[in-house]
Design an enzyme around this catalytic site. Structure first.
Site, mmCIF file in Angstrom:
data_model
loop_
_atom_site.group_PDB
_atom_site.id
_atom_site.type_symbol
_atom_site.label_atom_id
_atom_site.label_comp_id
_atom_site.label_asym_id
_atom_site.label_seq_id
_atom_site.Cartn_x
_atom_site.Cartn_y
_atom_site.Cartn_z
ATOM 1 N N GLU A 203 36.627 -2.289 -42.595
ATOM 2 C CA GLU A 203 35.790 -2.858 -41.533
ATOM 3 C C GLU A 203 35.707 -4.385 -41.559
ATOM 4 O O GLU A 203 35.607 -5.019 -40.515
ATOM 5 C CB GLU A 203 34.389 -2.231 -41.571
ATOM 6 C CG GLU A 203 34.382 -0.710 -41.343
ATOM 7 C CD GLU A 203 34.961 -0.276 -39.988
ATOM 8 O OE1 GLU A 203 35.247 -1.150 -39.142
ATOM 9 O OE2 GLU A 203 35.129 0.947 -39.780
ATOM 10 N N HIS B 18 38.467 -4.087 -31.486
ATOM 11 C CA HIS B 18 38.097 -3.601 -32.822
ATOM 12 C C HIS B 18 38.861 -2.317 -33.174
ATOM 13 O O HIS B 18 39.493 -2.223 -34.226
ATOM 14 C CB HIS B 18 36.589 -3.371 -32.889
ATOM 15 C CG HIS B 18 36.106 -2.876 -34.215
ATOM 16 N ND1 HIS B 18 35.555 -3.701 -35.169
ATOM 17 C CD2 HIS B 18 36.129 -1.638 -34.773
ATOM 18 C CE1 HIS B 18 35.254 -2.998 -36.250
ATOM 19 N NE2 HIS B 18 35.580 -1.732 -36.029
ATOM 20 N N GLU B 19 38.808 -1.342 -32.264
ATOM 21 C CA GLU B 19 39.474 -0.061 -32.577
ATOM 22 C C GLU B 19 40.987 -0.247 -32.687
ATOM 23 O O GLU B 19 41.647 0.347 -33.534
ATOM 24 C CB GLU B 19 39.124 1.001 -31.531
ATOM 25 C CG GLU B 19 37.620 1.260 -31.339
ATOM 26 C CD GLU B 19 36.839 1.430 -32.630
ATOM 27 O OE1 GLU B 19 37.413 1.875 -33.644
ATOM 28 O OE2 GLU B 19 35.633 1.100 -32.630
ATOM 29 N N ARG C 112 24.524 6.814 -27.967
ATOM 30 C CA ARG C 112 25.123 5.885 -28.937
ATOM 31 C C ARG C 112 24.033 5.348 -29.857
ATOM 32 O O ARG C 112 23.113 4.671 -29.420
ATOM 33 C CB ARG C 112 25.815 4.754 -28.174
ATOM 34 C CG ARG C 112 26.550 3.798 -29.063
ATOM 35 C CD ARG C 112 27.291 2.784 -28.206
ATOM 36 N NE ARG C 112 27.784 1.691 -29.024
ATOM 37 C CZ ARG C 112 28.247 0.554 -28.521
ATOM 38 N NH1 ARG C 112 28.278 0.383 -27.217
ATOM 39 N NH2 ARG C 112 28.685 -0.400 -29.320
ATOM 40 N N GLY D 195 30.216 3.445 -31.077
ATOM 41 C CA GLY D 195 30.869 2.635 -30.054
ATOM 42 C C GLY D 195 32.278 3.138 -29.851
ATOM 43 O O GLY D 195 32.698 3.470 -28.753
ATOM 44 N N GLY D 196 33.006 3.209 -30.961
ATOM 45 C CA GLY D 196 34.378 3.687 -30.880
ATOM 46 C C GLY D 196 34.825 4.215 -32.223
ATOM 47 O O GLY D 196 34.194 3.954 -33.246
ATOM 48 N N TYR E 283 31.185 -5.028 -42.427
ATOM 49 C CA TYR E 283 31.802 -5.578 -41.217
ATOM 50 C C TYR E 283 31.733 -7.107 -41.216
ATOM 51 O O TYR E 283 32.747 -7.798 -41.288
ATOM 52 C CB TYR E 283 31.083 -5.057 -39.954
ATOM 53 C CG TYR E 283 31.292 -3.581 -39.652
ATOM 54 C CD1 TYR E 283 30.692 -2.594 -40.422
ATOM 55 C CD2 TYR E 283 32.079 -3.173 -38.579
ATOM 56 C CE1 TYR E 283 30.866 -1.245 -40.130
ATOM 57 C CE2 TYR E 283 32.257 -1.824 -38.279
ATOM 58 C CZ TYR E 283 31.645 -0.870 -39.061
ATOM 59 O OH TYR E 283 31.824 0.455 -38.771
ATOM 60 N N HIS F 238 42.158 -1.670 -36.003
ATOM 61 C CA HIS F 238 42.225 -0.663 -37.069
ATOM 62 C C HIS F 238 43.636 -0.076 -37.211
ATOM 63 O O HIS F 238 43.954 0.512 -38.246
ATOM 64 C CB HIS F 238 41.245 0.474 -36.795
ATOM 65 C CG HIS F 238 39.866 0.244 -37.344
ATOM 66 N ND1 HIS F 238 39.627 -0.043 -38.670
ATOM 67 C CD2 HIS F 238 38.649 0.279 -36.749
ATOM 68 C CE1 HIS F 238 38.322 -0.177 -38.869
ATOM 69 N NE2 HIS F 238 37.710 0.006 -37.715
ATOM 70 N N GLU G 96 38.534 4.823 -34.375
ATOM 71 C CA GLU G 96 39.932 4.373 -34.337
ATOM 72 C C GLU G 96 40.940 5.485 -34.600
ATOM 73 O O GLU G 96 41.926 5.258 -35.305
ATOM 74 C CB GLU G 96 40.111 3.243 -35.359
ATOM 75 C CG GLU G 96 39.927 3.659 -36.839
ATOM 76 C CD GLU G 96 38.510 3.513 -37.368
ATOM 77 O OE1 GLU G 96 37.567 3.507 -36.567
ATOM 78 O OE2 GLU G 96 38.353 3.415 -38.595
ATOM 79 N N ASP H 220 27.981 7.712 -45.194
ATOM 80 C CA ASP H 220 27.493 7.066 -43.962
ATOM 81 C C ASP H 220 26.525 5.932 -44.295
ATOM 82 O O ASP H 220 26.333 5.014 -43.503
ATOM 83 C CB ASP H 220 26.795 8.086 -43.049
ATOM 84 C CG ASP H 220 27.815 8.920 -42.261
ATOM 85 O OD1 ASP H 220 29.015 8.581 -42.320
ATOM 86 O OD2 ASP H 220 27.398 9.894 -41.616
ATOM 87 N N GLN I 245 34.309 14.140 -34.668
ATOM 88 C CA GLN I 245 34.117 12.824 -35.286
ATOM 89 C C GLN I 245 34.158 13.069 -36.787
ATOM 90 O O GLN I 245 33.227 13.597 -37.365
ATOM 91 C CB GLN I 245 32.778 12.213 -34.846
ATOM 92 C CG GLN I 245 32.321 11.009 -35.669
ATOM 93 C CD GLN I 245 33.302 9.844 -35.657
ATOM 94 O OE1 GLN I 245 33.919 9.537 -34.646
ATOM 95 N NE2 GLN I 245 33.483 9.192 -36.804
HETATM 96 ZN ZN LIG Z 1 35.649 -0.104 -37.374
#
Ligand SMILES: [Zn+2]
Length: 601
Positions: A326, A303-304, A556, A276-277, A389, A307, A279, A381, A147
């Site tokens: 976002e 959402h992903e 998560r 969650g996900g 968002y 992107h 991209e 972060d 990640q």
């Molecule tokens: Zn996103």
């Protein structure tokens, strides 16, 4: 990314790079353009080991140093390619901070055109999660996933780790035989008999989109250009749940132009995935917690996928411009949801998004509720709250209200075309908006002022009005819980009903709801989340055993961190929270561990 967490802890650091305050890279002098990886995945040592070969161009012709970002890498040797020969290069560690990692300075010969770093990762690799077989669905094989967003790529590859740097890449990845490796690149759909996989990514991507997953994976096609990679026991359910992916792609293509990346596949990760996900291009990484059995949580896929236009094609140049990724993506997600699942569903999700935004607006320091926060000396972060968002999306909704939908779509299509495969800043966006005749003063108010501007749009939903009316009937005693049509409702309505319950609820009322709706242990992870929040708030202990299971099973952050936080706020539950965490912690991702170590210390 979706499902990140608002975490506003300040970390001390002093960035000196002129271009991106979250990178040490000297991209104003030398910029990497291509990456060649040759890495062996060692599950016993929990290590990636091998080499990264970096092609670069000199922005300043006389530049003699290449500065890279690293975090906790063990470097054995650095070479440079000069006039067709590989020779040893002088290098040294540079500045260091908790937020940014350690700079690595390589001295370049005048004609050098490539640098190769031989290295391996260490336990400090915050971008890697190594799962034991017990932490997977199949329980037989280990699993690894990366990640990289926001700035974790540097913990497994030495590179200039900034979204302003775009690279193509090739990779050779060696894994134990029987396992499959996949990347954010062209992927094989079969297991390689010798455990060696070759990848090619011909489109230049920002460094946070470099991604690798390794495990006992099976591929299942969903459409012509869509498919799922998952553990064998999960792959069928996932392919069924996400079967609308192709129609989502067609929806966005109709509005904003062709999908630019060839295939669009999904990698379903084990439940410890902290988001969650993510991209990653061509291959979004997805939490299994959205496989609800009824497609109720698939807006995450929308959402992903979105992107692929907003973020991967047109990328925020720095993490302070995160709202460009976002906010646009959140707006696109609502549009996809409306087109594929109807206006009612879209309105409900918009109201839930607005509720989350209001919570963050109340909790976050006003300066950080600007769309462009100041991230100097901070971990980027910190920027991942609902502000970029949902506030970003609301601003675009306001533009749509002013322009009308047809002109809005032309506006966005023009934006994606003008800046495709580029990294852009907020001022690039404002320049484009000005050219299109938008009211720049109003946009600046949205972007540079805290909170929401006066007259901001506020989403509403008739379907939720019905839910509240039913709740009122029940609360006033005119109706029994068993008369509330809860089980006929959508997951969004159920979430709304539970999260809007008043503070004054009695144990008897909690128990009545639980009996009527079977909330404790519900399979829908989002409904479960809001129910367990109510359970903690109202000391409804019959839900606690199932909640503990939930905390042990899922990693998560969005779903678990608020529950731990609420438990720790009540002295009588602190011991229980610590006990559950002690058992669950080894299964959590390093990023989730960092967040929770702070809360449970
Ligand atoms: Zn996103």
């Amino acid at each position: 990314m979706k499902g990140a967490l608002c975490s506003l802890a300040l970390l001390s650091a002093a960035a000196t790079a002129a271009t991106d305050i979250n990178s040490y890279g000297n991209t104003d002098q030398v910029k990497i353009t291509h990456l060649g990886l040759d890495l062996t995945v060692d599950f016993d040592k929990k290590q990636l080991a091998g080499s990264a070969t970096l092609d670069f161009k000199r922005i300043e012709p006389s530049a003699s140093t290449l500065v890279l970002d690293t975090r906790a890498l063990d470097v054995s040797d650095v070479q440079q390619h000069v006039d067709g020969q590989w020779t040893a290069a002088k290098w040294a560690w540079g500045e260091k901070s908790e937020a940014l990692g350690t700079a690595m300075k390589v001295q370049l010969a005048p004609h050098a055109d490539q640098v190769r770093v031989n290295y391996h990762t260490t336990d400090g690799a915050t971008g890697l999660q190594w799962l034991t077989p017990a932490q997977t669905a199949g329980k037989k094989h280990p699993f690894l996933f990366t990640q990289a967003e926001a700035i974790q790529a540097r913990s497994f590859i030495p590179l200039q780790d900034s979204p302003s740097v775009r690279v193509t890449y090739d990779a050779t990845i060696h894994v134990p035989t029987g396992l499959m490796a996949v990347m954010s690149a062209e992927n094989s759909q079969k297991v390689s008999p010798d455990g060696v996989y070759h990848f090619h990514m011909p489109q230049a991507v920002p460094t946070y989109l470099i991604a690798l997953g390794v495990g006992d994976l099976k591929f299942k096609a969903m459409g012509k250009r869509t498919g799922v990679y998952a553990e064998p026991s999960v792959v069928d359910a996932a392919a069924k749940e996400f079967e609308d992916t192709e129609s989502m792609i067609q929806t966005v293509e109709k509005m904003f132009g062709p999908y630019a990346w060839g295939r669009y596949d999904l990698l379903i990760l084990p439940p410890s995935f902290p988001f969650g996900g993510m991209e990653n291009p061509r291959l979004s990484f997805i939490t299994p917690t959205v496989i609800a059995g009824d497609k109720s949580l698939v807006s995450l896929i929308a959402h992903e996928l979105a992107h692929s236009w907003s973020g991967n094609l047109v990328t925020n140049a720095s993490w302070q411009d995160l709202w460009l990724n976002e906010g646009f993506t959140t707006y696109l997600t609502y549009r996809i949801t409306e087109a594929v699942y109807g206006k009612d569903r879209e309105r409900m999700e918009a109201v839930l998004g607005y509720k989350d935004l209001q919570e963050d607006l109340a909790a976050i320091a006003p300066a950080d509720t600007r769309l462009v926060p100041d991230l100097t000396g901070r971990d980027p972060d910190d920027a991942f709250s609902d502000i970029p968002y949902e506030k970003g999306s609301l601003m675009l909704t306001e533009i749509e209200h002013k322009l009308g939908r047809k002109k809005m779509d032309a506006f966005l299509k023009g934006y994606f075309n003008k800046f495709r495969f580029q990294s852009v800043s907020t001022s690039d966006f404002l320049g484009y908006a000005k050219d299109q005749g938008l009211d720049i003063d109003r946009l600046k108010e949205w972007i540079y002022q805290p909170g929401l501007p006066k007259g901001a749009p506020k989403p509403e939903s008739d379907a939720f009005d019905k839910v509240l009316a039913e709740q009122k009937q029940w609360l006033s005693g005119k109706e029994a819980a068993s008369d509330v049509p809860f089980k006929d409702w959508t997951a969004q309505q159920q979430i709304y009903f539970v999260s809007e319950l008043p503070d004054s609820l009695t144990q008897a009322q909690m128990s009545e709801l639980d009996k009527a709706f079977a909330l404790t242990g519900t399979r829908n992870t989002e409904v479960a989340h809001v129910w367990y929040r109510q359970a903690i708030k109202h000391d409804y202990q019959p839900a606690f055993a199932a909640m503990s299971d939930y905390l042990r099973h899922i990693g998560r952050r969005k779903l678990i961190v608020p529950l731990y936080q609420m438990l720790m706020e009540k002295p009588q539950y602190q011991q229980m929270a610590r006990k559950v965490y002690a058992e669950a912690r080894p299964g959590y991702h390093p990023l989730a561990q960092n967040t929770l170590d702070e809360i449970l210390k």
